[in-house]
Scaffold this motif. Structure first.
Motif, PDB file in Angstrom:
ATOM      1  N   VAL A  99      53.675  -4.152  23.322  1.00 24.53           N
ATOM      2  CA  VAL A  99      52.715  -3.952  23.743  1.00 24.53           C
ATOM      3  C   VAL A  99      52.513  -2.448  24.289  1.00 24.53           C
ATOM      4  N   THR A 100      50.776  -2.098  23.642  1.00 22.42           N
ATOM      5  CA  THR A 100      51.079  -0.575  24.417  1.00 22.42           C
ATOM      6  C   THR A 100      49.975  -0.861  25.749  1.00 22.42           C
ATOM      7  N   ARG A 101      49.411  -1.259  26.179  1.00 28.15           N
ATOM      8  CA  ARG A 101      48.270  -1.543  26.901  1.00 28.15           C
ATOM      9  C   ARG A 101      47.982  -2.798  27.833  1.00 28.15           C
ATOM     10  N   VAL A 102      48.040  -2.440  29.432  1.00 28.41           N
ATOM     11  CA  VAL A 102      47.052  -3.956  29.751  1.00 28.41           C
ATOM     12  C   VAL A 102      45.234  -4.000  30.187  1.00 28.41           C
ATOM     13  N   ASP A 103      44.946  -4.089  30.254  1.00 27.37           N
ATOM     14  CA  ASP A 103      43.464  -3.948  30.618  1.00 27.37           C
ATOM     15  C   ASP A 103      43.461  -5.418  31.872  1.00 27.37           C
ATOM     16  N   HIS A 104      43.046  -4.698  33.149  1.00 21.94           N
ATOM     17  CA  HIS A 104      42.857  -6.430  33.680  1.00 21.94           C
ATOM     18  C   HIS A 104      41.627  -6.135  34.373  1.00 21.94           C
ATOM     19  N   LEU A 105      41.234  -5.445  34.229  1.00 20.10           N
ATOM     20  CA  LEU A 105      39.469  -5.890  34.713  1.00 20.10           C
ATOM     21  C   LEU A 105      38.620  -6.453  33.075  1.00 20.10           C
ATOM     22  N   ASP A 106      39.640  -5.737  31.894  1.00 27.53           N
ATOM     23  CA  ASP A 106      38.826  -6.719  30.814  1.00 27.53           C
ATOM     24  C   ASP A 106      40.148  -7.871  30.638  1.00 27.53           C
ATOM     25  N   ARG A 107      41.239  -8.333  31.114  1.00 27.85           N
ATOM     26  CA  ARG A 107      41.911  -9.708  31.108  1.00 27.85           C
ATOM     27  C   ARG A 107      42.298  -9.106  29.549  1.00 27.85           C
ATOM     28  N   THR A 108      42.868  -7.783  29.119  1.00 29.82           N
ATOM     29  CA  THR A 108      43.191  -7.441  27.475  1.00 29.82           C
ATOM     30  C   THR A 108      44.275  -7.256  27.695  1.00 29.82           C
ATOM     31  N   VAL A 109      44.653  -7.102  26.799  1.00 33.84           N
ATOM     32  CA  VAL A 109      46.582  -7.248  26.172  1.00 33.84           C
ATOM     33  C   VAL A 109      46.330  -6.512  24.719  1.00 33.84           C
ATOM     34  N   HIS A 110      46.900  -5.315  25.037  1.00 36.24           N
ATOM     35  CA  HIS A 110      46.576  -4.441  23.540  1.00 36.24           C
ATOM     36  C   HIS A 110      47.913  -4.596  23.361  1.00 36.24           C
ATOM     37  N   VAL A 111      48.251  -4.870  21.783  1.00 36.57           N
ATOM     38  CA  VAL A 111      49.694  -4.842  21.360  1.00 36.57           C
ATOM     39  C   VAL A 111      49.564  -3.815  19.835  1.00 36.57           C
ATOM     40  N   ASP A 112      50.070  -3.170  19.480  1.00 36.68           N
ATOM     41  CA  ASP A 112      50.418  -1.652  18.557  1.00 36.68           C
ATOM     42  C   ASP A 112      50.802  -2.674  16.769  1.00 36.68           C
ATOM     43  N   ARG A 113      50.163  -3.840  16.315  1.00 38.16           N
ATOM     44  CA  ARG A 113      50.570  -4.219  15.238  1.00 38.16           C
ATOM     45  C   ARG A 113      49.325  -5.009  15.080  1.00 38.16           C
ATOM     46  N   THR A 114      49.366  -4.634  13.330  1.00 39.21           N
ATOM     47  CA  THR A 114      47.888  -5.034  12.677  1.00 39.21           C
ATOM     48  C   THR A 114      47.866  -6.518  13.160  1.00 39.21           C
TER      49      THR A 114
END
Length: 149
Positions: A99-114
């Motif tokens: 996990v690189t970042r969690v955007d709570h407003l958009d309720r999205t977890v960003h990961v650093d894999r394809t």
């Protein structure tokens, strides 16, 4: 080859769970937010328990699915991601180290894999995913993909 220092089971930056930050020094004033930023829900502060179930999960090249379950185990933190129709309803175990970042407003977890790296990950085993041996196998896969980045 040097052994990897990447620990897939630990948050690389605990601030990522709290929505991330741009970095600051003790002397710096807080940055101004966008117009109306104080009107909605705020990102939780460090140490605040956060339930990520239901959050969308985004790889570097597109959507993977949504968080179906998450652990708060001290020694091995992970997300179970339901990929939906993308890979025929398959679930995957993602270590939180991806996990690189969690955007709570958009309720999205960003990961650093394809998407391809996630698709090629070891098959999710609903009966074994809490066991050390299974997590070792998954962790080894993500350590190797970390080296390939």
């Amino acid at each position: 080859m040097q052994p990897s220092t990447f620990n897939p089971w630990a948050w690389r930056d605990p601030a990522a769970l709290a929505g991330g930050y741009a970095g600051a020094s003790p002397d710096a004033a807080p940055p101004d937010g966008p117009e109306g930023a104080g009107d909605g829900p705020d990102a939780p502060g460090p140490g605040t328990p956060v339930d990520l179930v239901g959050y969308r999960v985004e790889a570097t090249d597109g959507r993977i699915g949504s968080v179906d379950a998450a652990s708060d185990d001290t020694d091995a933190r992970w997300l179970v991601v339901d990929t939906g129709p993308w890979i025929f309803g398959r679930k995957v175990l993602l270590p939180v180290g991806t996990v690189t970042r969690v955007d709570h407003l958009d309720r999205t977890v960003h990961v650093d894999r394809t998407r391809e790296q996630v698709k090629e990950s070891p098959a999710f085993d609903p009966d074994a995913y809490r066991e050390t041996g299974y997590r070792d196998r998954v962790g080894d896969y993500y350590r190797e993909t970390y080296r390939q980045r």
